[in-house]
Write a protein that holds these residues in place. Structure first.
Motif, PDB file in Angstrom:
ATOM      1  N   MET A   1      51.647-160.470 -13.172  1.00 31.77           N
ATOM      2  CA  MET A   1      51.891-159.406 -12.270  1.00 31.77           C
ATOM      3  C   MET A   1      50.959-159.217 -11.120  1.00 31.77           C
ATOM      4  SD  MET A   1      51.857-155.278 -13.387  1.00 31.77           S
ATOM      5  CE  MET A   1      50.079-155.411 -14.230  1.00 31.77           C
ATOM      6  N   SER A   2      51.244-159.135 -10.127  1.00 32.85           N
ATOM      7  CA  SER A   2      50.451-159.394  -8.960  1.00 32.85           C
ATOM      8  C   SER A   2      49.470-157.935  -8.751  1.00 32.85           C
ATOM      9  CB  SER A   2      51.278-159.430  -7.353  1.00 32.85           C
ATOM     10  OG  SER A   2      50.546-159.249  -6.450  1.00 32.85           O
ATOM     11  N   SER A   3      48.505-158.151  -8.401  1.00 30.24           N
ATOM     12  CA  SER A   3      47.672-156.699  -8.263  1.00 30.24           C
ATOM     13  C   SER A   3      47.965-155.927  -7.170  1.00 30.24           C
ATOM     14  CB  SER A   3      46.095-157.375  -7.928  1.00 30.24           C
ATOM     15  OG  SER A   3      46.071-158.037  -6.511  1.00 30.24           O
ATOM     16  N   ASP A   4      48.941-156.422  -6.372  1.00 28.66           N
ATOM     17  CA  ASP A   4      49.242-155.477  -5.399  1.00 28.66           C
ATOM     18  C   ASP A   4      50.711-154.846  -5.481  1.00 28.66           C
ATOM     19  OD1 ASP A   4      50.573-157.741  -4.700  1.00 28.66           O
ATOM     20  OD2 ASP A   4      49.971-157.870  -2.632  1.00 28.66           O
ATOM     21  N   SER A   5      51.225-155.381  -6.726  1.00 28.40           N
ATOM     22  CA  SER A   5      52.760-154.931  -6.816  1.00 28.40           C
ATOM     23  C   SER A   5      52.675-153.350  -7.280  1.00 28.40           C
ATOM     24  CB  SER A   5      52.977-155.546  -8.127  1.00 28.40           C
ATOM     25  OG  SER A   5      52.538-155.217  -9.455  1.00 28.40           O
ATOM     26  N   PRO A   6      53.985-152.821  -7.019  1.00 24.05           N
ATOM     27  CA  PRO A   6      53.897-151.395  -7.412  1.00 24.05           C
ATOM     28  C   PRO A   6      53.434-150.864  -8.845  1.00 24.05           C
ATOM     29  CG  PRO A   6      55.766-151.939  -5.978  1.00 24.05           C
ATOM     30  CD  PRO A   6      55.038-153.226  -6.445  1.00 24.05           C
ATOM     31  N   LYS A   7      53.907-151.830  -9.800  1.00 32.73           N
ATOM     32  CA  LYS A   7      53.860-151.534 -11.278  1.00 32.73           C
ATOM     33  C   LYS A   7      52.328-151.718 -11.259  1.00 32.73           C
ATOM     34  CE  LYS A   7      54.553-153.435 -15.790  1.00 32.73           C
ATOM     35  NZ  LYS A   7      55.484-154.463 -16.527  1.00 32.73           N
ATOM     36  N   HIS A   8      51.650-152.472 -11.002  1.00 35.09           N
ATOM     37  CA  HIS A   8      50.043-152.639 -11.031  1.00 35.09           C
ATOM     38  C   HIS A   8      49.371-151.386 -10.476  1.00 35.09           C
ATOM     39  CE1 HIS A   8      46.021-153.781 -10.406  1.00 35.09           C
ATOM     40  NE2 HIS A   8      46.011-154.607 -11.212  1.00 35.09           N
ATOM     41  N   ALA A   9      49.887-150.999  -9.387  1.00 35.54           N
ATOM     42  CA  ALA A   9      49.359-149.822  -8.820  1.00 35.54           C
ATOM     43  C   ALA A   9      49.641-148.359  -9.632  1.00 35.54           C
ATOM     44  CB  ALA A   9      50.184-149.440  -7.532  1.00 35.54           C
ATOM     45  N   LEU A  10      50.792-148.368 -10.502  1.00 33.65           N
ATOM     46  CA  LEU A  10      51.376-147.465 -11.496  1.00 33.65           C
ATOM     47  C   LEU A  10      50.006-147.449 -12.475  1.00 33.65           C
ATOM     48  CD1 LEU A  10      55.004-147.052 -11.745  1.00 33.65           C
ATOM     49  CD2 LEU A  10      53.230-145.202 -10.898  1.00 33.65           C
ATOM     50  N   LEU A  11      49.920-148.588 -13.061  1.00 35.41           N
ATOM     51  CA  LEU A  11      49.401-148.814 -14.256  1.00 35.41           C
ATOM     52  C   LEU A  11      47.710-148.380 -14.104  1.00 35.41           C
ATOM     53  CD1 LEU A  11      50.530-152.134 -15.684  1.00 35.41           C
ATOM     54  CD2 LEU A  11      51.242-149.871 -16.516  1.00 35.41           C
ATOM     55  N   THR A  12      47.149-148.740 -12.539  1.00 36.98           N
ATOM     56  CA  THR A  12      45.971-148.353 -12.373  1.00 36.98           C
ATOM     57  C   THR A  12      45.779-147.018 -12.382  1.00 36.98           C
ATOM     58  OG1 THR A  12      45.985-150.248 -10.953  1.00 36.98           O
ATOM     59  CG2 THR A  12      44.183-148.454 -10.258  1.00 36.98           C
ATOM     60  N   GLN A  13      46.689-146.111 -11.969  1.00 41.16           N
ATOM     61  CA  GLN A  13      46.501-144.708 -12.049  1.00 41.16           C
ATOM     62  C   GLN A  13      46.719-144.154 -13.389  1.00 41.16           C
ATOM     63  OE1 GLN A  13      46.002-142.787  -9.183  1.00 41.16           O
ATOM     64  NE2 GLN A  13      45.820-144.736  -8.417  1.00 41.16           N
ATOM     65  N   PHE A  14      47.598-144.807 -14.200  1.00 40.29           N
ATOM     66  CA  PHE A  14      47.546-144.377 -15.910  1.00 40.29           C
ATOM     67  C   PHE A  14      45.934-144.464 -16.459  1.00 40.29           C
ATOM     68  CE2 PHE A  14      52.407-145.631 -16.004  1.00 40.29           C
ATOM     69  CZ  PHE A  14      52.657-144.427 -15.062  1.00 40.29           C
ATOM     70  N   ALA A  15      45.699-145.784 -16.001  1.00 38.49           N
ATOM     71  CA  ALA A  15      44.333-146.081 -16.566  1.00 38.49           C
ATOM     72  C   ALA A  15      43.355-145.114 -16.278  1.00 38.49           C
ATOM     73  CB  ALA A  15      43.889-147.574 -16.010  1.00 38.49           C
ATOM     74  N   ALA A  16      43.418-144.615 -14.914  1.00 42.66           N
ATOM     75  CA  ALA A  16      42.401-143.575 -14.514  1.00 42.66           C
ATOM     76  C   ALA A  16      42.569-142.086 -15.160  1.00 42.66           C
ATOM     77  CB  ALA A  16      42.699-142.965 -12.944  1.00 42.66           C
ATOM     78  N   VAL A  17      43.913-141.949 -15.615  1.00 43.46           N
ATOM     79  CA  VAL A  17      44.052-140.808 -16.601  1.00 43.46           C
ATOM     80  C   VAL A  17      43.300-141.055 -18.017  1.00 43.46           C
ATOM     81  CG1 VAL A  17      45.600-139.273 -17.703  1.00 43.46           C
ATOM     82  CG2 VAL A  17      46.117-140.144 -15.369  1.00 43.46           C
ATOM     83  N   ALA A  18      43.443-142.456 -18.382  1.00 46.28           N
ATOM     84  CA  ALA A  18      43.162-142.710 -19.667  1.00 46.28           C
ATOM     85  C   ALA A  18      41.470-142.700 -19.675  1.00 46.28           C
ATOM     86  CB  ALA A  18      43.369-143.932 -20.127  1.00 46.28           C
ATOM     87  N   LYS A  19      40.861-143.180 -18.707  1.00 40.72           N
ATOM     88  CA  LYS A  19      39.464-143.214 -18.440  1.00 40.72           C
ATOM     89  C   LYS A  19      39.003-141.883 -18.517  1.00 40.72           C
ATOM     90  CE  LYS A  19      35.712-144.794 -15.467  1.00 40.72           C
ATOM     91  NZ  LYS A  19      35.428-145.757 -14.103  1.00 40.72           N
ATOM     92  N   ALA A  20      39.499-140.869 -17.801  1.00 41.72           N
ATOM     93  CA  ALA A  20      39.189-139.342 -17.836  1.00 41.72           C
ATOM     94  C   ALA A  20      39.111-138.837 -19.403  1.00 41.72           C
ATOM     95  CB  ALA A  20      40.049-138.545 -16.880  1.00 41.72           C
ATOM     96  N   LEU A  21      39.839-139.129 -20.124  1.00 41.34           N
ATOM     97  CA  LEU A  21      40.045-138.724 -21.507  1.00 41.34           C
ATOM     98  C   LEU A  21      38.949-139.476 -22.386  1.00 41.34           C
ATOM     99  CD1 LEU A  21      43.780-138.721 -22.312  1.00 41.34           C
ATOM    100  CD2 LEU A  21      42.342-136.760 -21.776  1.00 41.34           C
ATOM    101  N   GLY A  22      38.224-140.632 -21.792  1.00 45.37           N
ATOM    102  CA  GLY A  22      37.422-141.421 -22.514  1.00 45.37           C
ATOM    103  C   GLY A  22      35.985-140.935 -22.556  1.00 45.37           C
ATOM    104  N   HIS A  23      35.571-139.659 -22.960  1.00 46.15           N
ATOM    105  CA  HIS A  23      34.578-139.077 -23.216  1.00 46.15           C
ATOM    106  C   HIS A  23      34.454-137.862 -24.138  1.00 46.15           C
ATOM    107  CE1 HIS A  23      30.452-137.276 -22.592  1.00 46.15           C
ATOM    108  NE2 HIS A  23      30.042-138.570 -22.137  1.00 46.15           N
ATOM    109  N   ALA A  24      33.781-137.918 -25.190  1.00 46.53           N
ATOM    110  CA  ALA A  24      33.834-136.786 -26.216  1.00 46.53           C
ATOM    111  C   ALA A  24      33.556-135.355 -25.597  1.00 46.53           C
ATOM    112  CB  ALA A  24      32.732-136.861 -27.373  1.00 46.53           C
ATOM    113  N   HIS A  25      32.792-135.416 -24.683  1.00 51.76           N
ATOM    114  CA  HIS A  25      32.304-133.690 -24.046  1.00 51.76           C
ATOM    115  C   HIS A  25      33.639-133.590 -22.986  1.00 51.76           C
ATOM    116  CE1 HIS A  25      28.480-133.559 -25.222  1.00 51.76           C
ATOM    117  NE2 HIS A  25      27.921-134.434 -24.219  1.00 51.76           N
ATOM    118  N   ARG A  26      34.339-134.435 -22.488  1.00 52.90           N
ATOM    119  CA  ARG A  26      35.515-134.106 -21.695  1.00 52.90           C
ATOM    120  C   ARG A  26      36.685-133.675 -22.519  1.00 52.90           C
ATOM    121  NH1 ARG A  26      33.298-138.261 -18.200  1.00 52.90           N
ATOM    122  NH2 ARG A  26      34.869-139.882 -18.745  1.00 52.90           N
ATOM    123  N   LEU A  27      36.660-134.431 -23.755  1.00 55.88           N
ATOM    124  CA  LEU A  27      37.752-133.839 -24.461  1.00 55.88           C
ATOM    125  C   LEU A  27      37.673-132.428 -25.175  1.00 55.88           C
ATOM    126  CD1 LEU A  27      38.398-137.090 -26.612  1.00 55.88           C
ATOM    127  CD2 LEU A  27      40.024-136.391 -24.921  1.00 55.88           C
TER     128      LEU A  27
END
Length: 220
Positions: A1-27
């Protein structure tokens, strides 16, 4: 999968949501926010964090689309972006319960030792309420209770239990609830009530799940 593909862009945004959840204080902050529309100061006090640290966590959650905010005079108040955030947190909990051994150990080692009885389901509680067979107890802080609660629920915090026991009907089963499935307050309240000779059980989840299920809600 190319790093500039639409799918990669989507997955990057999904990963940002997952990263935001990745801390006990934030949960934990998300759990607090789910109770109403608290200010930054109130959230900091409840979480035991500095206002600056709390603000940083909230900013990250808002950028990830998990929170919304509004200005209220000099205060900024936060709320969940929508009910899908609560559903996401519930799914995260269920995945961890099923597949993470450490989670199972904590649940069995603390929570089930505190209360081995099966909690009361929302449907069961609603039926008992309709027949006047239960006293519902909200053990959250007063500001969370006032923002929304199960109809007819008494608001008695842990620190008030001894001084307000006479308000509880000893002929009724008492069902206590709090902020969520693993909110320690409801476990401790049920344990305290049982040691005082009352028939007490927990609601299976918390008030936010009750509200999202479309069940009746009161505000005070």
């Amino acid at each position: 999968m190319s790093s500039d593909s639409p799918k990669h862009a989507l997955l990057t945004q999904f990963a940002a949501v997952a990263k935001a959840l990745g801390h006990a204080h934030r949960l934990e902050l998300l759990e607090f926010v789910a109770q109403g529309e608290p200010s930054v100061d109130a959230l900091a006090q409840r979480a035991g964090l500095t206002v600056a640290n709390t603000s940083q966590h909230l900013l990250l959650l808002r950028r990830a689309g998990l929170l919304a905010s509004r200005q209220d005079g000099k205060r900024v108040r936060y709320r969940l972006a929508d009910d899908s955030v609560l559903n996401l947190l519930a799914e995260l909990r269920r995945v961890a319960e099923r597949n993470v051994a450490e989670v199972q150990q904590i649940v069995n080692g603390y929570f089930k030792q505190q209360d081995a009885l099966e909690p009361v389901s929302r449907r069961e509680l609603l039926e008992r309420m309709e027949h006047g067979l239960v006293t519902v107890l909200d053990v959250r802080p007063e500001d969370e209770y006032r923002a929304g609660h199960v109809p007819g629920a008494l608001n008695i915090t842990l620190s008030e239990l001894d001084s307000r026991l006479t308000e509880l009907n000893r002929d009724h089963e008492i069902v206590a609830y709090c902020r969520g499935a693993y909110c320690v307050l409801s476990f401790e309240a049920v344990a305290a009530l049982r040691t005082r000779g009352l028939n007490a059980r927990r609601l299976e989840e918390g008030f936010p799940e009750w509200r999202v299920a479309g069940l009746p809600v009161e505000t005070a």
